[in-house]
Design a protein around this motif. Sequence first.
Motif, PDB file in Angstrom:
ATOM      1  N   ASP A  72       0.813  -1.211   0.000  1.00  0.00           N
ATOM      2  CA  ASP A  72       0.000   0.000   0.000  1.00  0.00           C
ATOM      3  C   ASP A  72       0.849   1.266   0.000  1.00  0.00           C
ATOM      4  OD1 ASP A  72      -2.354  -1.385  -0.091  1.00  0.00           O
ATOM      5  OD2 ASP A  72      -2.591  -1.456   2.086  1.00  0.00           O
ATOM      6  N   LEU A  73       1.996   1.245   0.676  1.00  0.00           N
ATOM      7  CA  LEU A  73       2.857   2.423   0.718  1.00  0.00           C
ATOM      8  C   LEU A  73       3.358   2.775  -0.687  1.00  0.00           C
ATOM      9  CD1 LEU A  73       4.362   4.557   2.363  1.00  0.00           C
ATOM     10  CD2 LEU A  73       6.226   2.917   2.607  1.00  0.00           C
ATOM     11  N   ALA A  74       3.785   1.780  -1.439  1.00  0.00           N
ATOM     12  CA  ALA A  74       4.269   2.032  -2.799  1.00  0.00           C
ATOM     13  C   ALA A  74       3.148   2.565  -3.683  1.00  0.00           C
ATOM     14  CB  ALA A  74       4.862   0.755  -3.390  1.00  0.00           C
ATOM     15  N   LYS A  75       1.942   2.020  -3.528  1.00  0.00           N
ATOM     16  CA  LYS A  75       0.810   2.515  -4.320  1.00  0.00           C
ATOM     17  C   LYS A  75       0.521   3.975  -3.991  1.00  0.00           C
ATOM     18  CE  LYS A  75      -1.659  -1.840  -4.866  1.00  0.00           C
ATOM     19  NZ  LYS A  75      -2.887  -2.582  -4.516  1.00  0.00           N
ATOM     20  N   LEU A 116       0.836   7.123  -6.559  1.00  0.00           N
ATOM     21  CA  LEU A 116      -0.346   7.954  -6.788  1.00  0.00           C
ATOM     22  C   LEU A 116      -0.035   9.426  -6.540  1.00  0.00           C
ATOM     23  CD1 LEU A 116      -3.383   8.000  -7.433  1.00  0.00           C
ATOM     24  CD2 LEU A 116      -3.781   7.812  -4.980  1.00  0.00           C
ATOM     25  N   TRP A 117       0.671   9.736  -5.463  1.00  0.00           N
ATOM     26  CA  TRP A 117       1.009  11.134  -5.174  1.00  0.00           C
ATOM     27  C   TRP A 117       2.001  11.710  -6.179  1.00  0.00           C
ATOM     28  CZ3 TRP A 117      -1.948  14.175  -2.689  1.00  0.00           C
ATOM     29  CH2 TRP A 117      -2.764  13.703  -1.683  1.00  0.00           C
ATOM     30  N   VAL A 118       2.920  10.893  -6.675  1.00  0.00           N
ATOM     31  CA  VAL A 118       3.857  11.364  -7.704  1.00  0.00           C
ATOM     32  C   VAL A 118       3.098  11.694  -8.982  1.00  0.00           C
ATOM     33  CG1 VAL A 118       5.752  10.619  -9.204  1.00  0.00           C
ATOM     34  CG2 VAL A 118       5.888  10.231  -6.757  1.00  0.00           C
TER      35      VAL A 118
END
Length: 159
Positions: free
Chosen positions: A3-6, A10-12
């Motif tokens: 979830d952290l990578a997702k 998403l924010w990038v």
Amino acid sequence: MNDLAKNIILWVIIAFILMTVFKQLSGPTQDSSIPYSQFLEQVANRNVQEVKISGSQIAGVMKNGERFTTVGERMDTTALVGELRKGDVKFEFEPQDQNIWTQIFISWFPIFLIVGLWIFLMRQMQGGGGGRGAMSFGKSKARLLGEDQVGVTFADVAG
């Protein structure tokens, strides 16, 4: 992918989109746009120092340091080159860097991004078991047990 990578991805993507939108909306702030006839007058008066020609776009610098842009002739640049030589203007031609694939990517990218974001959100709402999804609060996790699996009786609880 966790979830952290997702979330980071998403924010990038959101930051990239916002920067692109702000850049497109801001436009050229330091270059003043002048009519083509005024540009030719300035060349004849020897007030233009240098120009860069990219397709029909002409960007340049006056001798006083002021930057300008204008839209010039579309097909025939031989007359313009003659005028620039008469006015002692340093000039160069730049190739148009956007090919058909770049234009297609730029025009279709927002649509693909919106569809991808919609699919991502729909998958998150569906969940996948284990109480992961956004709409999993109403799902019951109760299981039917057989008589041999139950170890606690009513008498044990009510006693």
